[in-house]
Structures are given as C-alpha cells and as structure tokens.
Design a protein around this motif. Structure first.
Motif, PDB file in Angstrom:
ATOM      1  N   ALA A  34       0.868  -1.271  -0.103  1.00 22.89           N
ATOM      2  CA  ALA A  34       0.007  -0.176  -0.043  1.00 22.89           C
ATOM      3  C   ALA A  34       0.859   1.255   0.075  1.00 22.89           C
ATOM      4  N   GLY A  35       1.868   1.278   0.763  1.00 24.65           N
ATOM      5  CA  GLY A  35       2.693   2.269   0.731  1.00 24.65           C
ATOM      6  C   GLY A  35       3.464   2.697  -0.497  1.00 24.65           C
ATOM      7  N   THR A  36       3.835   1.454  -1.084  1.00 24.69           N
ATOM      8  CA  THR A  36       4.505   1.481  -2.537  1.00 24.69           C
ATOM      9  C   THR A  36       3.574   2.268  -3.477  1.00 24.69           C
ATOM     10  N   LYS A  37       2.352   1.923  -3.546  1.00 26.11           N
ATOM     11  CA  LYS A  37       1.436   2.580  -4.510  1.00 26.11           C
ATOM     12  C   LYS A  37       1.086   3.841  -4.162  1.00 26.11           C
ATOM     13  N   ARG A  38       0.979   4.306  -2.819  1.00 25.45           N
ATOM     14  CA  ARG A  38       0.968   5.733  -2.455  1.00 25.45           C
ATOM     15  C   ARG A  38       2.159   6.427  -3.094  1.00 25.45           C
TER      16      ARG A  38
END
Length: 442
Positions: free
Chosen positions: A81-85
């Motif tokens: 999720a952090g990577t996609k953000r």
C-alpha cells in the motif's frame, strides 16, 4: 609423439573456440548498442531488492534526475500500500509516463505490484523490464562518482536502468563491455583480445549513429574516431566554460584536438541548431562545398535541412553519375551526401524494433504449451536464443526451432534487441525453464 600432437590439436581448437565465442559476443553487443531509444519517455526506474527495498529514480526526457527514494513492495516489509501511494505521488508530481523495472533480484514481485498499481490508478502508464547487467559495476565506478558525487551508489544504479531505455547507447558505453552480460564463456576467454574486439564494436556503433557534441558525455565522445579519452574530457570542459558549440570549426580550439584528429572526428560530431545546418548532418566539412552545390542544383536553401531535409532531392537532381562528374566528386561519396540531405541527422537506430511494453504482469504459472507471445531477444548463443516474454525467466528458442529450415548459427536469424513472435513449447515450473519455438506448430 602422440601427446605432442594432442596438445597441438587442443591448442588449435581452443583458439578457434575462443575466436568464435568472441565473435558471438561482438555481434550481441552490436545488437544491444543499436537498440532503439525511447524518446519522450519520462521515466520512473525501479531497481528491485528485498531487505534493502526497491530503489526509485525519476528522470525527465533528457535523463536529468528529478526525484529519488526507496519503496518496500517485497518481503520482509512488504509495504504494498505504501509503495502504491509513493508511486502515485511521483507519477503525478513528475508527469511520469513510463516505468522501468530491473530484471534482477525481486523483479517478479516488484512487477506484480507495479502491474496492480497501473490497473488500479494509472491505466495510461506503461512499463517494461530492462536487463540490469553491469548497472552495479557502473554505479560503483569512478566514472559514476565523478558524474554524481552527491548521490548514493544505489540511486546511480536505478538511474542507469532508466537511461538504458531512453538512450541505450549513451548509457551502455559507460560500462565495460565484458560486464554487459551478452555472449557466452566470457570469463574463460583471452580478456585482452575480448576487450579489444568489443572496443572496436562500440566505436563502430557510436560512429555509425553519430554524437551530439553539445549533449554527449566524455564516455561517449571517447569512442568517436580520432578522439582520445583526454580530448573527450577537454571537449566537455570547453563546452562547460564557453557554452554550447555553434560551429564545427570551434572544435579546433579544444586543447589537444589537432588537425588530424579534427579530420577524423568532425563527420561524426553533430551540432544541432548551429550556424551552419550542415553541421547537424553526417556530411564531413571537407564535403561542404559539394553539398552546397548539390543544394543549389536542387533549388533548395540550406535552411530546409533543419526542417526535415529534402525528401525529393533525387528527383530534383536527375542523374547522380552526371552530377558527380560535373562536381568532380566520387559517385559513392555523392550518393552518401544526397542520402544525408534527403533525411539529415537520421538515426539508424530508428530502424530497430520498438521496445515491448506491458500493462499487466505474466507469471511462469500463466504459460501453457501452444500460447503465442511477443518477446525481445536478450542473448544469442551457439545453441539458440534467449527471449524475454514478460516473465522473470527468459525462454530458450533452440537453434532447431528458430526457422523452418537449416540454421548454421542463431545470429543468422535473430540478433539481440529483435522483437519476435514465439510459441510456448514446454514449461518446466520446478526448474524454472521455458522452451519456446519460432516455428508455429513445431
């Protein structure tokens, strides 16, 4: 007697095998360096990793670094999720249109996250996998530390991956040819002979393509005929001190670039937007008088060259052999000049196959016998060709499956960088091996 004859035969066979292996390496390197550049790509490059994360570098169309950082799409942190953000933030902030992923450790897992991100948030984006062989060698080299003294080694490596897509030739010349990862048995060969042969290949490709003297690095300039590494550094230093070159004759003012070196190099050094439109072409200054006469005969002003050339110049000129005689010029030389005036500054790499982009990830588990795929040739060896079909493992097309005829050597059919249509023949999921064929139904 017998041992002596055996040693002699073995020595001859070894020399022959080494020569053949070096020739294969040279052909593969030429294909890799001649790969088509992707112009206009605003790139987000990802250098995958597990524990240390996935290094990120964002570059504009010229390769200038805009942003860099680290994301953790893989284990142990597995922050998808952090990577996609972070990807969404960088894509929006820097106007990214292309994502590049290195094919090393954790490439498969990173590709899955990127594919999901594109499907969910950025359907107009595209991505591709690039071979990261030699990137670590460059990033830790003295050259890289001179170019980017304030950047970490990992950031330099990610930048190298992105620039390989934007301009493969300009980036790959910074890496020792032996470290690029094409060919076979390179570590068992005569290193001096290998280095010499590959150096000639790089020089040949650089001179065939030509170099923009106002943007080229010292590494690239050093491969131009007549330019030594020290003179290449002097050209860059002169450019930084005095501004962009506007005329080829200014090169004569560069320290240590003598008259002979100028004659050898001038035709390969291009100046875009200079005072003389012919400086942006491959026409040598010694032939400017002939080129000017040709333009006059065609009823065209030199300024037309900067607007795309003269496509119908042959029709305007008539017989080339008669014109060559009138201008006291060799016919072959005149043909070369006319071809250059027809399409000035043409990059021969534009004839190479386009880069294959993806928007969704494939796994080896998705492959089934008979499936048709499009892939890129990554390496050519004596027994076949390795093709990247969009999964982590390259598939092998055996020499017997390259064509529906006898093939003496795979390089007679394919070369590194070619885009080919293949069919899956066999998938060994346990051993991670993929067998492909280029002959439908075979």
């Amino acid at each position: 007697m017998a041992p002596s004859l055996e040693r002699e035969a073995r020595a001859k066979l070894t020399v022959r095998a080494q020569t053949e292996a070096i020739n294969v390496f040279a052909k593969n390197l030429e294909g890799l360096l001649s790969a088509r550049p992707v112009r206009g790509a605003r790139v987000l490059a990802l250098d995958p990793g597990y524990r240390t994360g996935c290094k990120v570098a964002v570059m504009d169309e010229t390769g200038k670094l805009l942003d860099h950082g680290v994301v953790y799409p893989t284990k142990p942190r597995h922050d998808v999720a952090g990577t996609k953000r972070e990807l969404a933030r960088l894509v929006k902030k820097d106007g990214v249109n292309t994502i590049v992923i290195g094919n090393g450790t954790a490439s498969r897992e990173t590709e899955e996250v990127v594919s999901e991100f594109i499907a969910e948030q950025a359907p107009s984006l595209r991505y591709t996998i690039v071979n990261e062989a030699g990137a670590s060698v460059y990033s830790a080299s003295e050259l890289a530390s001179q170019e980017y003294p304030d950047l970490d080694v990992t950031v330099r490596g990610a930048m190298s991956l992105g620039r390989r897509l934007q301009d493969p030739l300009a980036e790959l010349v910074k890496i020792p040819p032996q470290s690029i990862g094409v060919g076979q048995y390179q570590h068992d060969l005569d290193q001096a002979e290998l280095s010499r042969t590959l150096g000639h290949v790089v020089e040949d490709v650089v001179n065939r393509v030509g170099v923009d003297v106002n943007t080229a690095s010292a590494s690239l300039l050093g491969y131009v005929s007549g330019i030594t590494p020290s003179v290449a550094k002097n050209i860059v230093a002169y450019r930084e001190e005095n501004g962009a070159f506007t005329d080829r004759r200014q090169l004569k003012k560069v320290p240590k670039l003598g008259p002979k070196a100028y004659l050898n190099a001038a035709g390969f050094l291009r100046i875009s937007g200079g005072r003389n439109p012919l400086d942006a072409t491959s026409v040598h200054p010694e032939s400017y008088e002939v080129a000017t006469s040709v333009l006059e005969r065609a009823g065209v002003k030199a300024s037309e060259l900067s607007r795309g050339g003269v496509p119908d110049i042959e029709r305007r000129l008539g017989s080339i052999s008669t014109l060559a005689s009138d201008l006291n010029c060799g016919t072959l030389t005149l043909v070369d000049i006319v071809n250059e005036l027809k399409k000035p500054g043409r990059d021969p790499r534009d004839d190479a196959p386009e880069v294959v982009f993806s928007r969704s990830a494939l796994s080896i588990d998705d492959l089934e016998p008979g499936m048709e795929l499009k892939g890129t040739v990554r390496n050519v060896v004596d027994f076949g060709a390795f093709v990247d079909v969009g999964v982590h493992q390259d598939g092998l097309v055996h020499i017997s499956k390259l064509a529906n005829r006898f093939v003496k050597h795979p390089s007679d059919v394919v070369r590194v960088g070619d885009t080919v249509k293949v069919w899956v023949e066999k998938v060994d999921r346990d051993r991670k091996k993929i067998s492909l064929t280029m002959v439908q139904g075979k």
